[in-house]
Design a protein around this motif. Sequence first.
Motif, PDB file in Angstrom:
ATOM      1  N   VAL A   1       1.123  -0.571  -0.057  1.00  0.00           N
ATOM      2  CA  VAL A   1      -0.534   0.053   0.005  1.00  0.00           C
ATOM      3  C   VAL A   1       0.462   0.855   0.284  1.00  0.00           C
ATOM      4  O   VAL A   1       1.290   1.703   1.170  1.00  0.00           O
ATOM      5  N   PRO A   2       1.505   1.860  -1.236  1.00  0.00           N
ATOM      6  CA  PRO A   2       2.652   2.908  -1.664  1.00  0.00           C
ATOM      7  C   PRO A   2       1.332   4.140  -0.929  1.00  0.00           C
ATOM      8  O   PRO A   2       0.524   4.560  -1.140  1.00  0.00           O
ATOM      9  N   SER A   3       2.593   5.041  -0.604  1.00  0.00           N
ATOM     10  CA  SER A   3       1.775   6.527  -0.946  1.00  0.00           C
ATOM     11  C   SER A   3       3.250   7.544  -1.349  1.00  0.00           C
ATOM     12  O   SER A   3       3.637   7.415  -1.370  1.00  0.00           O
ATOM     13  N   PHE A   4       2.266   8.439  -1.559  1.00  0.00           N
ATOM     14  CA  PHE A   4       2.539   9.316  -2.248  1.00  0.00           C
ATOM     15  C   PHE A   4       3.436  10.616  -1.236  1.00  0.00           C
ATOM     16  O   PHE A   4       3.947  11.410  -1.325  1.00  0.00           O
ATOM     17  N   ASN A   5       1.984  10.422   0.005  1.00  0.00           N
ATOM     18  CA  ASN A   5       2.862  11.135   1.519  1.00  0.00           C
ATOM     19  C   ASN A   5       4.748  10.365   2.156  1.00  0.00           C
ATOM     20  O   ASN A   5       4.276   9.342   2.598  1.00  0.00           O
ATOM     21  N   LEU A   6       5.780  11.312   2.012  1.00  0.00           N
ATOM     22  CA  LEU A   6       6.538  10.838   2.509  1.00  0.00           C
ATOM     23  C   LEU A   6       7.206  10.447   3.731  1.00  0.00           C
ATOM     24  O   LEU A   6       7.897   9.541   4.460  1.00  0.00           O
ATOM     25  N   ALA A   7       6.350  11.182   4.676  1.00  0.00           N
ATOM     26  CA  ALA A   7       6.392  10.906   6.388  1.00  0.00           C
ATOM     27  C   ALA A   7       5.741   9.867   6.797  1.00  0.00           C
ATOM     28  O   ALA A   7       6.053   9.461   7.538  1.00  0.00           O
ATOM     29  N   ALA A   8       5.017   8.686   5.977  1.00  0.00           N
ATOM     30  CA  ALA A   8       4.265   7.871   6.190  1.00  0.00           C
ATOM     31  C   ALA A   8       5.968   6.896   6.203  1.00  0.00           C
ATOM     32  O   ALA A   8       5.790   5.416   6.666  1.00  0.00           O
ATOM     33  N   TYR A   9       7.521   6.829   5.296  1.00  0.00           N
ATOM     34  CA  TYR A   9       8.761   6.019   5.043  1.00  0.00           C
ATOM     35  C   TYR A   9       9.162   6.669   5.988  1.00  0.00           C
ATOM     36  O   TYR A   9      10.425   6.293   6.627  1.00  0.00           O
ATOM     37  N   VAL A  10       9.609   8.074   7.194  1.00  0.00           N
ATOM     38  CA  VAL A  10      10.135   8.662   6.950  1.00  0.00           C
ATOM     39  C   VAL A  10      11.058   7.610   7.950  1.00  0.00           C
ATOM     40  O   VAL A  10      12.003   7.720   8.333  1.00  0.00           O
ATOM     41  N   ASN A  11       9.963   7.037   9.289  1.00  0.00           N
ATOM     42  CA  ASN A  11      10.947   6.227  10.446  1.00  0.00           C
ATOM     43  C   ASN A  11      11.381   5.182   9.741  1.00  0.00           C
ATOM     44  O   ASN A  11      12.694   4.232  10.153  1.00  0.00           O
ATOM     45  N   LYS A  12      10.992   4.813   8.773  1.00  0.00           N
ATOM     46  CA  LYS A  12      12.147   3.383   7.785  1.00  0.00           C
ATOM     47  C   LYS A  12      12.895   3.637   7.106  1.00  0.00           C
ATOM     48  O   LYS A  12      13.686   2.643   6.528  1.00  0.00           O
TER      49      LYS A  12
END
Length: 354
Positions: free
Chosen positions: A78-89
Amino acid sequence: MFCSAIRNILKNSQNAAKYGAISPQLRNLRGQGVAQSEVQVFKSPDIIAQQNDKETEPATQDSFKEVALDFGNREAHVPSFNLAAYVNKSSTLQQFISLGVDLHSIERRKGLGQFVLQLDFEKNVKPFITFLVDQGISPDDFGRMFTKNPLLFKEDLDDLQTRVDYLKSKRFSDEARQRILTHNPYWLMFSTRRVDRRLGYFQKEFRLSGHDLRLLATREPNVVTYNMEHLRKSVFTLREEMGFSPKELSALVVRKPRLMMIPPDDLVERFSYIHQDMGLSHAQIVQCPELLASREFRLRERHEFLKLLGRAQYDPQKDMYISPKTIVEGNNFYFVRNVAKSDFETFDLFLRTR
């Protein structure tokens, strides 16, 4: 040679997961983020098209080796354009944040969020930081440069070195090259042949010496990579519609090259007010090109206020002379106190009743 912060970034990129506390930038990203949606297949946007450059030379289409990042099963499906969702990882995104990169600005441009997400800091980013450090670029400028042009990481480092060497061969000083690269990161996307044609256009069109050509390019690096059709229209407007002589035009564009990037209709509107209402000659405008770079309503407000006070006198041969340049300097408080020699209450009342 450069600050220890950059050394830590380059040496300790593998330990970037220590950034547990999310920065204000990340909070801003999440605040403006949208619900997760399926990502389209990424297609690299043409950097030249972003600048509306209509030259026919094709942009280099080098393939980019994708680097898989382990975001877990949920993120992978479930990818997202919102980069904030990936910052922690993503250690790469964490490193970008530490450099001052505005991830929200990047994700708003089609395809760039996905492109940045595929980067590996060690393989795809660190070599470019080393290259920029070697060119004398301050680490404080990295965030702004990477925010403005993240597609820089698609370029071949040998090509970038060739483009820097070209500037050296044209006798651009170290300071000039650093200003060009930091103020216009897109410059590095242009081949030496394209840049040479652009500089040749300015030199021939305005009959510039090598010194004046370097001065023009250094003062406004963006003009060299700007849309050529727009530049030609602006030059035509300055020469034919406003009536500047070749000598006056050359002096004008060297002193304020940004004028060529202003819409021609705006230039005509400003020139008409400056020349007809304020009564300034072509020679006076050449000496103060900031007038043409200022918005017409601002010129009108300040000139009419001076006229009300009986101080709108721009002839240096007469008493109570006011330099036209001072009309566009500083904020309203500075203008009222130091140029109009009045008080802000009077100026505010003038603006309310005009």
